[in-house]
Write a protein that holds these residues in place. Structure first.
Motif, PDB file in Angstrom:
ATOM      1  N   SER A 241       0.832  -1.199   0.000  1.00 18.55           N
ATOM      2  CA  SER A 241       0.000   0.000   0.000  1.00 18.55           C
ATOM      3  C   SER A 241       0.872   1.257   0.000  1.00 18.55           C
ATOM      4  CB  SER A 241      -0.931   0.002   1.213  1.00 18.55           C
ATOM      5  OG  SER A 241      -0.181   0.049   2.416  1.00 18.55           O
ATOM      6  N   ALA A 242       0.274   2.345  -0.438  1.00 16.92           N
ATOM      7  CA  ALA A 242       1.015   3.613  -0.513  1.00 16.92           C
ATOM      8  C   ALA A 242       1.351   4.137   0.877  1.00 16.92           C
ATOM      9  CB  ALA A 242       0.183   4.637  -1.283  1.00 16.92           C
ATOM     10  N   GLN A 243       0.494   3.904   1.840  1.00 19.66           N
ATOM     11  CA  GLN A 243       0.750   4.391   3.196  1.00 19.66           C
ATOM     12  C   GLN A 243       1.974   3.717   3.815  1.00 19.66           C
ATOM     13  OE1 GLN A 243      -2.546   3.893   5.832  1.00 19.66           O
ATOM     14  NE2 GLN A 243      -1.521   4.867   7.581  1.00 19.66           N
ATOM     15  N   VAL A 244       2.097   2.397   3.616  1.00 26.72           N
ATOM     16  CA  VAL A 244       3.253   1.681   4.149  1.00 26.72           C
ATOM     17  C   VAL A 244       4.528   2.124   3.455  1.00 26.72           C
ATOM     18  CG1 VAL A 244       4.285  -0.604   4.432  1.00 26.72           C
ATOM     19  CG2 VAL A 244       1.848  -0.286   4.864  1.00 26.72           C
ATOM     20  N   ARG A 245       4.475   2.330   2.156  1.00 28.59           N
ATOM     21  CA  ARG A 245       5.666   2.791   1.431  1.00 28.59           C
ATOM     22  C   ARG A 245       6.082   4.183   1.919  1.00 28.59           C
ATOM     23  NH1 ARG A 245       7.118   0.176  -3.211  1.00 28.59           N
ATOM     24  NH2 ARG A 245       7.977   2.112  -4.046  1.00 28.59           N
ATOM     25  N   ARG A 246       5.101   5.024   2.207  1.00 29.51           N
ATOM     26  CA  ARG A 246       5.410   6.362   2.725  1.00 29.51           C
ATOM     27  C   ARG A 246       6.078   6.268   4.098  1.00 29.51           C
ATOM     28  NH1 ARG A 246       0.618   8.006   3.322  1.00 29.51           N
ATOM     29  NH2 ARG A 246       0.282   8.253   1.080  1.00 29.51           N
ATOM     30  N   GLN A 247       5.594   5.347   4.948  1.00 35.64           N
ATOM     31  CA  GLN A 247       6.210   5.172   6.266  1.00 35.64           C
ATOM     32  C   GLN A 247       7.632   4.642   6.151  1.00 35.64           C
ATOM     33  OE1 GLN A 247       3.508   2.624   8.377  1.00 35.64           O
ATOM     34  NE2 GLN A 247       2.004   4.234   8.767  1.00 35.64           N
ATOM     35  N   PHE A 248       7.880   3.752   5.201  1.00 41.22           N
ATOM     36  CA  PHE A 248       9.236   3.248   4.991  1.00 41.22           C
ATOM     37  C   PHE A 248      10.173   4.362   4.521  1.00 41.22           C
ATOM     38  CE2 PHE A 248       7.900  -1.454   4.278  1.00 41.22           C
ATOM     39  CZ  PHE A 248       7.876  -1.629   5.645  1.00 41.22           C
ATOM     40  N   ARG A 249       9.698   5.215   3.621  1.00 38.32           N
ATOM     41  CA  ARG A 249      10.530   6.327   3.162  1.00 38.32           C
ATOM     42  C   ARG A 249      10.863   7.262   4.317  1.00 38.32           C
ATOM     43  NH1 ARG A 249       6.617   6.634  -1.097  1.00 38.32           N
ATOM     44  NH2 ARG A 249       7.337   5.570  -3.000  1.00 38.32           N
ATOM     45  N   GLN A 250       9.880   7.525   5.157  1.00 36.29           N
ATOM     46  CA  GLN A 250      10.120   8.404   6.297  1.00 36.29           C
ATOM     47  C   GLN A 250      11.122   7.793   7.273  1.00 36.29           C
ATOM     48  OE1 GLN A 250       8.943  11.483   6.600  1.00 36.29           O
ATOM     49  NE2 GLN A 250      10.099  11.769   8.512  1.00 36.29           N
ATOM     50  N   PRO A 256      19.985   8.151   8.937  1.00 35.04           N
ATOM     51  CA  PRO A 256      21.011   8.357   7.894  1.00 35.04           C
ATOM     52  C   PRO A 256      21.874   7.131   7.648  1.00 35.04           C
ATOM     53  CG  PRO A 256      21.152  10.045   9.640  1.00 35.04           C
ATOM     54  CD  PRO A 256      20.153   9.031  10.069  1.00 35.04           C
ATOM     55  N   GLN A 257      22.078   6.294   8.679  1.00 33.22           N
ATOM     56  CA  GLN A 257      22.909   5.104   8.495  1.00 33.22           C
ATOM     57  C   GLN A 257      22.295   4.147   7.480  1.00 33.22           C
ATOM     58  OE1 GLN A 257      23.473   3.424  12.379  1.00 33.22           O
ATOM     59  NE2 GLN A 257      24.801   5.100  13.087  1.00 33.22           N
ATOM     60  N   ALA A 258      20.961   4.067   7.462  1.00 30.81           N
ATOM     61  CA  ALA A 258      20.319   3.197   6.469  1.00 30.81           C
ATOM     62  C   ALA A 258      20.574   3.700   5.057  1.00 30.81           C
ATOM     63  CB  ALA A 258      18.816   3.117   6.748  1.00 30.81           C
ATOM     64  N   GLY A 259      20.580   5.022   4.888  1.00 26.61           N
ATOM     65  CA  GLY A 259      20.881   5.562   3.566  1.00 26.61           C
ATOM     66  C   GLY A 259      22.308   5.292   3.144  1.00 26.61           C
ATOM     67  N   GLU A 260      23.248   5.345   4.096  1.00 21.57           N
ATOM     68  CA  GLU A 260      24.636   5.037   3.765  1.00 21.57           C
ATOM     69  C   GLU A 260      24.821   3.583   3.361  1.00 21.57           C
ATOM     70  OE1 GLU A 260      26.868   6.131   7.156  1.00 21.57           O
ATOM     71  OE2 GLU A 260      26.502   8.301   6.964  1.00 21.57           O
ATOM     72  N   LEU A 261      24.022   2.689   3.943  1.00 20.26           N
ATOM     73  CA  LEU A 261      24.121   1.271   3.588  1.00 20.26           C
ATOM     74  C   LEU A 261      23.408   0.941   2.278  1.00 20.26           C
ATOM     75  CD1 LEU A 261      23.514  -0.336   7.114  1.00 20.26           C
ATOM     76  CD2 LEU A 261      25.688  -0.065   5.898  1.00 20.26           C
ATOM     77  N   GLY A 262      22.695   1.881   1.724  1.00 14.60           N
ATOM     78  CA  GLY A 262      22.015   1.641   0.453  1.00 14.60           C
ATOM     79  C   GLY A 262      20.726   0.847   0.565  1.00 14.60           C
ATOM     80  N   ILE A 263      20.076   0.917   1.705  1.00 16.94           N
ATOM     81  CA  ILE A 263      18.821   0.186   1.892  1.00 16.94           C
ATOM     82  C   ILE A 263      17.701   0.946   1.207  1.00 16.94           C
ATOM     83  CG2 ILE A 263      17.178  -0.686   3.591  1.00 16.94           C
ATOM     84  CD1 ILE A 263      19.449  -0.926   5.569  1.00 16.94           C
ATOM     85  N   THR A 264      16.901   0.227   0.436  1.00 21.45           N
ATOM     86  CA  THR A 264      15.797   0.832  -0.305  1.00 21.45           C
ATOM     87  C   THR A 264      14.465   0.420   0.305  1.00 21.45           C
ATOM     88  OG1 THR A 264      15.688  -1.035  -1.847  1.00 21.45           O
ATOM     89  CG2 THR A 264      17.189   0.789  -2.403  1.00 21.45           C
ATOM     90  N   VAL A 265      13.422   1.070  -0.167  1.00 19.70           N
ATOM     91  CA  VAL A 265      12.067   0.754   0.318  1.00 19.70           C
ATOM     92  C   VAL A 265      11.682  -0.664  -0.081  1.00 19.70           C
ATOM     93  CG1 VAL A 265       9.638   1.395   0.123  1.00 19.70           C
ATOM     94  CG2 VAL A 265      11.378   3.176   0.278  1.00 19.70           C
ATOM     95  N   HIS A 266      12.060  -1.072  -1.283  1.00 23.38           N
ATOM     96  CA  HIS A 266      11.736  -2.435  -1.737  1.00 23.38           C
ATOM     97  C   HIS A 266      12.398  -3.482  -0.851  1.00 23.38           C
ATOM     98  CE1 HIS A 266      10.728  -5.701  -4.422  1.00 23.38           C
ATOM     99  NE2 HIS A 266      12.012  -6.052  -4.475  1.00 23.38           N
ATOM    100  N   GLN A 267      13.633  -3.237  -0.442  1.00 27.61           N
ATOM    101  CA  GLN A 267      14.304  -4.186   0.438  1.00 27.61           C
ATOM    102  C   GLN A 267      13.612  -4.269   1.797  1.00 27.61           C
ATOM    103  OE1 GLN A 267      18.308  -2.689   0.483  1.00 27.61           O
ATOM    104  NE2 GLN A 267      18.920  -3.795  -1.382  1.00 27.61           N
ATOM    105  N   LEU A 268      13.148  -3.147   2.302  1.00 31.58           N
ATOM    106  CA  LEU A 268      12.399  -3.169   3.562  1.00 31.58           C
ATOM    107  C   LEU A 268      11.097  -3.946   3.412  1.00 31.58           C
ATOM    108  CD1 LEU A 268      12.846   0.468   4.947  1.00 31.58           C
ATOM    109  CD2 LEU A 268      13.882  -1.641   5.790  1.00 31.58           C
ATOM    110  N   GLN A 269      10.442  -3.810   2.281  1.00 30.93           N
ATOM    111  CA  GLN A 269       9.203  -4.561   2.051  1.00 30.93           C
ATOM    112  C   GLN A 269       9.469  -6.056   2.009  1.00 30.93           C
ATOM    113  OE1 GLN A 269       7.986  -2.478  -1.579  1.00 30.93           O
ATOM    114  NE2 GLN A 269       6.177  -1.697  -0.487  1.00 30.93           N
ATOM    115  N   VAL A 270      10.529  -6.451   1.319  1.00 32.05           N
ATOM    116  CA  VAL A 270      10.852  -7.882   1.229  1.00 32.05           C
ATOM    117  C   VAL A 270      11.226  -8.437   2.602  1.00 32.05           C
ATOM    118  CG1 VAL A 270      12.444  -9.553   0.229  1.00 32.05           C
ATOM    119  CG2 VAL A 270      11.531  -7.714  -1.186  1.00 32.05           C
ATOM    120  N   ALA A 271      12.054  -7.690   3.343  1.00 33.29           N
ATOM    121  CA  ALA A 271      12.456  -8.162   4.665  1.00 33.29           C
ATOM    122  C   ALA A 271      11.253  -8.269   5.610  1.00 33.29           C
ATOM    123  CB  ALA A 271      13.501  -7.208   5.249  1.00 33.29           C
ATOM    124  N   SER A 272      10.351  -7.314   5.557  1.00 31.04           N
ATOM    125  CA  SER A 272       9.156  -7.369   6.410  1.00 31.04           C
ATOM    126  C   SER A 272       8.271  -8.553   6.049  1.00 31.04           C
ATOM    127  CB  SER A 272       8.369  -6.055   6.275  1.00 31.04           C
ATOM    128  OG  SER A 272       9.153  -4.949   6.661  1.00 31.04           O
TER     129      SER A 272
END
Length: 354
Positions: A241-250, A256-272
């Protein structure tokens, strides 16, 4: 041997009530601290503690101190919830619950003194009351020994002592000729062939039916396994859903450490999704093990206890963000207490002997 209906000593009643009430208050205190964990006031209080006195000798930063304190609060919350459950079963003459409360008192003292000194003292004192002499007799099934009566000593010159010293010789002189020792045995008052007076111990057969503790533990496992499975399936379905993707982006923007590691929203969705599916598998296996416990497999109880302890700890951690998981943690603690009940143990041990 004391009867099962022997009155509970007041030491056990007071100890169970005080420990249960104090552990519940401690659990509420931990929840209130975690609720304001990210506030500015708490962070300033930690900074002030680390900048003077004994806090300066720790030589750690504010973030490290907050992490350690949060881990300690998690442990304290789990211990308080467990003592709250075990206090109920300790009042019902469960020896395992009393031992578990005693063991849990150690981490309670280590973590609880930093939160509330008085509540920690109340819980420890109440646990000690469960090991008093009347409480030990009650848990062991023994009739409490009455205090020995104190009789006044008689001097050698009193008439009573003269009579008591002369009485044995008078009785011996007036013995019955039918007894070679000069004493007449008392008449037999019972009926011949009565097994209750024969001196042989009588065994009372215990009911071979399934204890209610086993039934309650298995039903609790099945109900909450189904509930967790449904919640996880709903969570997986809502990951796109768009709401969950928005929460992951936020969440990625705030870390900032997650951004340095190159973690994307899609990876968070797969891991969840993977985590949710693993929880569904865990719940299904727990339900299957509960079926084996229902069918009187002793080894399955050990597996189910380990599963319930792990699920309860995980639910307690999740309750910080989602308070509803606290219900699952309490249910897991109750299942562990019922699986460790003495009636459950005796029922499973009889299955091994047969």
């Amino acid at each position: 041997m004391a009867s099962p209906t022997q009155d509970r000593p007041r030491q056990v009643t007071v100890g169970a009530l005080v420990s249960g009430a104090a552990s519940l208050a401690m659990l509420l205190s931990v929840g209130s601290l975690l609720a304001r964990w990210h506030t500015v006031d708490l962070r300033q209080a930690v900074e002030e503690f680390l900048s003077r006195g004994s806090g300066r000798t720790l030589n750690i930063g504010v973030d490290q101190a907050l992490s350690l304190a949060r881990a300690g609060l998690m442990v304290l919350g789990a211990v308080s919830a467990a003592i709250l459950v075990f206090a109920f079963f300790a009042a019902r003459r469960d020896k395992g619950a009393r031992i578990a409360m005693t063991v849990l008192a150690v981490p309670l003292v280590v973590c609880g003194l930093w939160v509330d000194f008085f509540l920690t003292g109340f819980i420890v004192a109440a646990t000690v009351m469960l090991w008093s002499a009347p409480a030990r007799d009650w848990y062991a099934g023994r009739t409490p020994r009455p205090p020995a009566p104190q009789t006044p000593s008689l001097g050698p010159g009193t008439p009573d002592s003269q009579f008591s010293s002369a009485a044995p010789s008078a009785v011996a002189d007036q013995g019955s000729p039918a007894s070679p020792l000069g004493q007449t045995p008392p008449p037999y008052v019972g009926s011949y062939g009565d097994p209750g007076l024969s001196g042989a111990p009588t065994l009372q057969a215990r009911p071979a039916g399934r204890p209610r503790q086993v039934s309650a533990a298995c039903l609790t496992t099945w109900v909450f396994a189904a509930l967790v499975s449904v919640l996880m399936v709903i969570a997986v379905a809502s990951l796109g859903s768009a709401q969950v993707r928005r929460q992951f982006r936020q969440a990625l923007a705030d870390n900032p450490q997650a951004g340095e590691l190159g973690i994307t929203v899609h990876q968070l969705q797969v891991a969840s999704a993977v985590v949710c599916l693993l929880l569904v598998v865990w719940a299904g296996l727990a339900a299957l093990v509960a079926v084996l416990v229902w069918r009187r497999r002793a080894w399955a109880r050990v597996v189910l206890v380990v599963s319930a302890v792990g699920a309860g700890g995980l639910a307690l951690l999740c309750s910080v963000a989602f308070p509803g998981f606290l219900i699952i943690a309490i249910a897991c603690g109750g299942s562990v207490a019922m699986l460790l009940h003495r009636d459950t143990t005796a029922w499973l041990q009889r299955s091994n002997r047969t």
